[in-house]
Write a protein that holds these residues in place. Sequence first.
Motif, short mmCIF file in Angstrom:
data_model
loop_
_atom_site.label_atom_id
_atom_site.label_comp_id
_atom_site.label_asym_id
_atom_site.label_seq_id
_atom_site.Cartn_x
_atom_site.Cartn_y
_atom_site.Cartn_z
N SER B 282 0.85 -1.20 0.00
CA SER B 282 0.00 0.00 0.00
C SER B 282 0.87 1.24 0.00
O SER B 282 0.60 2.22 -0.70
CB SER B 282 -0.88 0.04 1.24
OG SER B 282 -1.58 -1.14 1.39
N HIS B 286 0.59 4.06 -2.81
CA HIS B 286 0.13 5.40 -2.48
C HIS B 286 1.19 6.46 -2.67
O HIS B 286 0.88 7.63 -2.82
CB HIS B 286 -0.35 5.44 -1.04
CG HIS B 286 -1.69 4.84 -0.88
ND1 HIS B 286 -2.81 5.59 -0.71
CD2 HIS B 286 -2.10 3.56 -0.92
CE1 HIS B 286 -3.84 4.79 -0.63
NE2 HIS B 286 -3.44 3.56 -0.76
N ALA B 341 -5.75 6.25 3.33
CA ALA B 341 -6.16 6.08 1.93
C ALA B 341 -6.98 7.28 1.47
O ALA B 341 -6.72 7.85 0.40
CB ALA B 341 -6.97 4.81 1.78
N THR B 344 -4.81 10.12 0.96
CA THR B 344 -4.10 10.08 -0.31
C THR B 344 -4.96 10.63 -1.44
O THR B 344 -4.50 11.43 -2.26
CB THR B 344 -3.70 8.64 -0.66
OG1 THR B 344 -2.90 8.12 0.38
CG2 THR B 344 -2.94 8.59 -1.97
N LYS B 374 3.81 10.20 2.71
CA LYS B 374 2.75 9.19 2.66
C LYS B 374 3.33 7.78 2.75
O LYS B 374 2.75 6.91 3.42
CB LYS B 374 1.89 9.37 1.38
CG LYS B 374 0.60 8.57 1.35
CD LYS B 374 -0.23 8.66 2.63
CE LYS B 374 -0.81 10.00 2.96
NZ LYS B 374 -1.86 10.46 2.08
#
Lengths: 101, 695
Positions: B282, B286, B341, B344, B374
């Motif tokens: 992830s 991201h 998320a 993002t 991030k």
Amino acid sequence: MNLAWLLTFGAFLFSVGIYGVLARKNAVLVLMSIELMLNAVNINLVGFNAWFADQTASGQIFSLFIIAVAAAEVGVGLAIVLLIFRRRKTIAVDEVDLLKW
Amino acid sequence: MVTSLFQFLAAEGGEATEHAIEFGHKAGNVFVEHAWIVLALPFIATILIGAIGKRLPKGGSEVGILAMGVASVWSVGLLITNFIGSARVETTYQSFDWFPFGNGLSVGFGLQLDGLTAVMFVVVCTISLMVNIYSTSYMHGDSRFTWYFTVLNLFSGSMLLLVAAPNLLQMLMGWELVGICSYLLIGFWWEKRENSDAAIKAVITTRIGDVGFIIGVFVLFVAAGNTFDIQTIIERAEAGEISMFTLTAGCLLLFAGAAGKSAQFPLYVWLPDAMAGPTPASSLIHAATMVTAGIFMIARLFPIFEISEVAMNTIAIIAVITMLMSALLAMVQEDIKRVLAYSTISQLAYMFAALGVGAGNAAIFHLYTHAWFKALLFQGAGSLIHAVHSNNMGDMGGMKKYMPKTYWTFAAGTLALAGIFPFAGFWSKDEILTEAFNFGTEPGRGLVEGVNHGASSDWVALLVYGGGVLTAFLTAFYMSRLFVRVFHGEFHGHGKPHESPKLITGPLMFLGIMSVLAGLVGMPWWKEGFGTWIAVGGELHVADANVVLIGISLLAAGSGLALGNKLYASHPAVDPLKKLGWFHTLLVNKYYLDDFYMAAIIRPIRDRVSKAMYWVNNNVLDGAVNGAAAATRALGRGVYKQVDQRLIDGAVNGMGIGAKATSGRVRFLQTGNVQRYAALLFVGVILLAVLFTRF
């Protein structure tokens, strides 16, 4: 000298040879007839060589080769004929015909 | 001097592409000349890990770390070369003919090397390296450890391929490869149904955008006179050879692809579900690969987008909608990864907004800083999840005590994301807001020689500014909510959590340092800074600092942090946001957007269209297929009986019989009489003699 005479002579000799090969029963005579044909060729070669006045004399050289080959051929041929005679008590070519169909 | 691979290939490949090999003044620099190494390494690593990874002592992870390490060093070298070079915008092409088509046209394959590529190389390679290191610990003992590293490196390689693309076809190839790798990583633990569902959702949702992207590529291909070459398309578009309508259509179609890949409204729904994958994956998705692809694509084609005001306005408005919607959603999430998320999505929208108002440099600057913090936040979240075995923030709390390193690095990431001076996010966010404000308030700023160059309408720019400030406030709020709930107060979970191993905290600390320092390269006072390195759309431009605007954005961020701290410091049992009533319900249900898609698109298609298609399939298609099969069988039987048995076998047998009969007669010619043979021989000779002399 006239080339025609020579060629005519060669042709005559060749024809005699053919006749001998085809018509004679005796194997030795057949071999001799083959010699006649070869010599007819020799005469042609030498005749043409003289006619063209060839400086390299290739006609004469070829006839020497043919004479050598003919000697070898007669050597082998007579040996075969000798062996056939020993086994079959005959040298008639039309009686030696087992190698068929 | 050693000839570079591309030079060699171009020389071998005969005709070079239009922009092949212009080494210019950068020739002789080893980094530039062998830049292809950065592109090749991840793919070589992928093949090596896939082929022999299982037999290596560390399961293949060492290959990935080595490859990405070298690639990182190389790309930093490239960036520095570009930075100290006198002509920074100068582009180096290294490509060879990939395949020819049509009338003497050909598609190249290779590298377009400029500041933008170099910056993306650094971001992708370095973050991929960190993720590789982090994953050796995080994924330790997983049954598909080697496969994970294979896909991870292919993912990085695909992104590099996309970033380096000198033509749209290569970009499309990278684009699709990135998509398939994200599918593999999101659904990595496919044994659980939700995970494979999330992977499928990601693929289908982005695919909807990708259809637009592919059509957009071909619209530009045709409009620019049958060429995929990006530079040529830009030149022709700027020369006005493409009609405004076609250009706008092409740009909007490309933006549809970007909106899918970079998770913008209304296609963002896949990204929160993409949390199903392993956390370091992830982090990669991201920060560096996948979601930044859309931003990069628009930045690469920026001169084309700039021409169309409609396209720019659309991008900016969609971005404002997305940034606010997703920032609001982030406030009510309980899953720590889901907060990040949505954050993002909101930050990507920031970048799109910057692109929309014509501030391409600011957008890529934000992409660059956002990548560091991030990646850091996701890896920090992974570290927390590793310790408490739960994604739920309710199961955490008081983690400061147990995990000091994670705490301090996470704090740096939080402040960077909130945009607090002097952390990385502050500089880039502020540049975007400043640019938006300037474009909105100085009429004619976007006009060059009377042509709208670089921009959306004024009111859109102001909208972006307003949305941006509000989002800055919301961002600070949800991050402080997350931070306070996770790290302060009492621990609510089970057992006694402990700090993660060095392989996890090491990357965290590196990324933490980057989150503090990375923004300094783009300070508005440094006129030779980041903006001139990348020069999106050829603009060597760094926005001037505006103290009032900085004050406003800092005020927004600070008040957001303070409010979050005030509401959550006491760790209330009931979330204070519940007081918002129906709005809270709306947010918890994600605006019912997923339900809407389910009811309006998926159900009708699945229940009606699919059912109808199933009937058609069973009755019409299967009938046709079965009929064809039966006909084929009958035909086959007929052919066997008539053609094979009679005709062909007959011919073969007939030949045999014929040969036998003929030879039965002819063999009597062989009498064994030598003299008859000789006679036949002479007859033959005579016949031949006649033949040769007479004819």
